[in-house]
Design a protein around this motif. Sequence first.
Motif, short mmCIF file in Angstrom:
data_model
loop_
_atom_site.label_atom_id
_atom_site.label_comp_id
_atom_site.label_asym_id
_atom_site.label_seq_id
_atom_site.Cartn_x
_atom_site.Cartn_y
_atom_site.Cartn_z
N THR A 25 0.80 -1.23 0.00
CA THR A 25 0.00 0.00 0.00
C THR A 25 0.83 1.28 0.00
OG1 THR A 25 -0.10 0.03 2.41
CG2 THR A 25 -1.88 -1.12 1.25
N LYS A 26 2.03 1.24 0.53
CA LYS A 26 2.91 2.41 0.64
C LYS A 26 2.30 3.51 1.51
CE LYS A 26 5.74 1.01 -2.82
NZ LYS A 26 5.63 -0.40 -2.75
N ASN A 70 -9.26 -4.87 -3.90
CA ASN A 70 -9.53 -3.46 -3.55
C ASN A 70 -9.00 -2.52 -4.62
OD1 ASN A 70 -10.74 -4.27 -1.18
ND2 ASN A 70 -8.95 -3.86 0.09
N TYR A 71 -7.83 -2.83 -5.16
CA TYR A 71 -7.25 -1.98 -6.22
C TYR A 71 -8.14 -2.02 -7.46
CZ TYR A 71 -4.04 -0.14 -9.68
OH TYR A 71 -3.49 0.60 -10.69
N GLN A 72 -8.57 -3.20 -7.87
CA GLN A 72 -9.44 -3.32 -9.05
C GLN A 72 -10.75 -2.58 -8.83
OE1 GLN A 72 -9.51 -7.59 -9.36
NE2 GLN A 72 -7.86 -7.62 -10.87
N MET A 74 -11.17 0.05 -6.95
CA MET A 74 -10.88 1.48 -7.03
C MET A 74 -10.74 1.92 -8.49
SD MET A 74 -7.59 3.59 -5.66
CE MET A 74 -6.58 2.80 -6.89
N VAL A 75 -10.07 1.12 -9.31
CA VAL A 75 -9.89 1.46 -10.72
C VAL A 75 -11.24 1.50 -11.43
CG1 VAL A 75 -8.97 0.60 -12.91
CG2 VAL A 75 -7.53 0.65 -10.89
N ARG A 76 -12.10 0.51 -11.16
CA ARG A 76 -13.43 0.51 -11.78
C ARG A 76 -14.24 1.72 -11.36
NH1 ARG A 76 -13.38 -5.03 -10.73
NH2 ARG A 76 -14.56 -4.72 -8.83
N ARG A 77 -14.10 2.12 -10.10
CA ARG A 77 -14.85 3.26 -9.59
C ARG A 77 -14.42 4.56 -10.27
NH1 ARG A 77 -13.31 3.90 -4.15
NH2 ARG A 77 -13.91 1.74 -3.90
N ASN A 78 -13.12 4.66 -10.63
CA ASN A 78 -12.60 5.88 -11.23
C ASN A 78 -12.64 5.88 -12.75
OD1 ASN A 78 -12.04 6.96 -8.74
ND2 ASN A 78 -9.97 6.12 -8.67
#
Length: 170
Positions: A25-26, A70-72, A74-78
């Motif tokens: 996550t950094k 979670n990353y996927q 977020m990408v779909r949401r944006n």
Amino acid sequence: MTALEFSYHLDKLSTSLRPFAMRLTKDSEAANDLLQETVLKAYTNRDKFTEGTNLKAWLYTIMKNTFITNYQRMVRRNTFIDSTDNLHYINSSGNITENMAYSSFAMRDIKEAIGKLDENYRLPFLMHFRGFKYYEIAEKLDIPIGTVKNRIHIARKDLKAMLKNYGGKL
């Protein structure tokens, strides 16, 4: 393994999961959230864990898959989906107008900088720029391939120094 034993092992291993969450996550807060979500999923799915297998590897897999999901999400949401007839406006952020003056100045400066290169560096560089492979340049100029690579590298470095006013915008 009883629920109490599973909780004990889960608690012991959660400290070793934190650095992995930080690498993914950094961000400290996001890492805490990911760790919490991983422990929750592991505990709720403890019946799917096969006793005698590597619990730590199972937890790492859960964490990695949770992060990816979670990353996927977020990408779909944006992602913006345009359902209108004007599909050429998809993801356009506004109108941009250029008069190409900047690019004509840049091309003039690039040509001038290439012209200033020593012939030993300019010729291999231009041949490589035009699509010749290293070995083709070496054969054509009758020099070793290492020399070709070195001269192209030096030409690039010199051009970068001569064109530093553009600040990497070329």
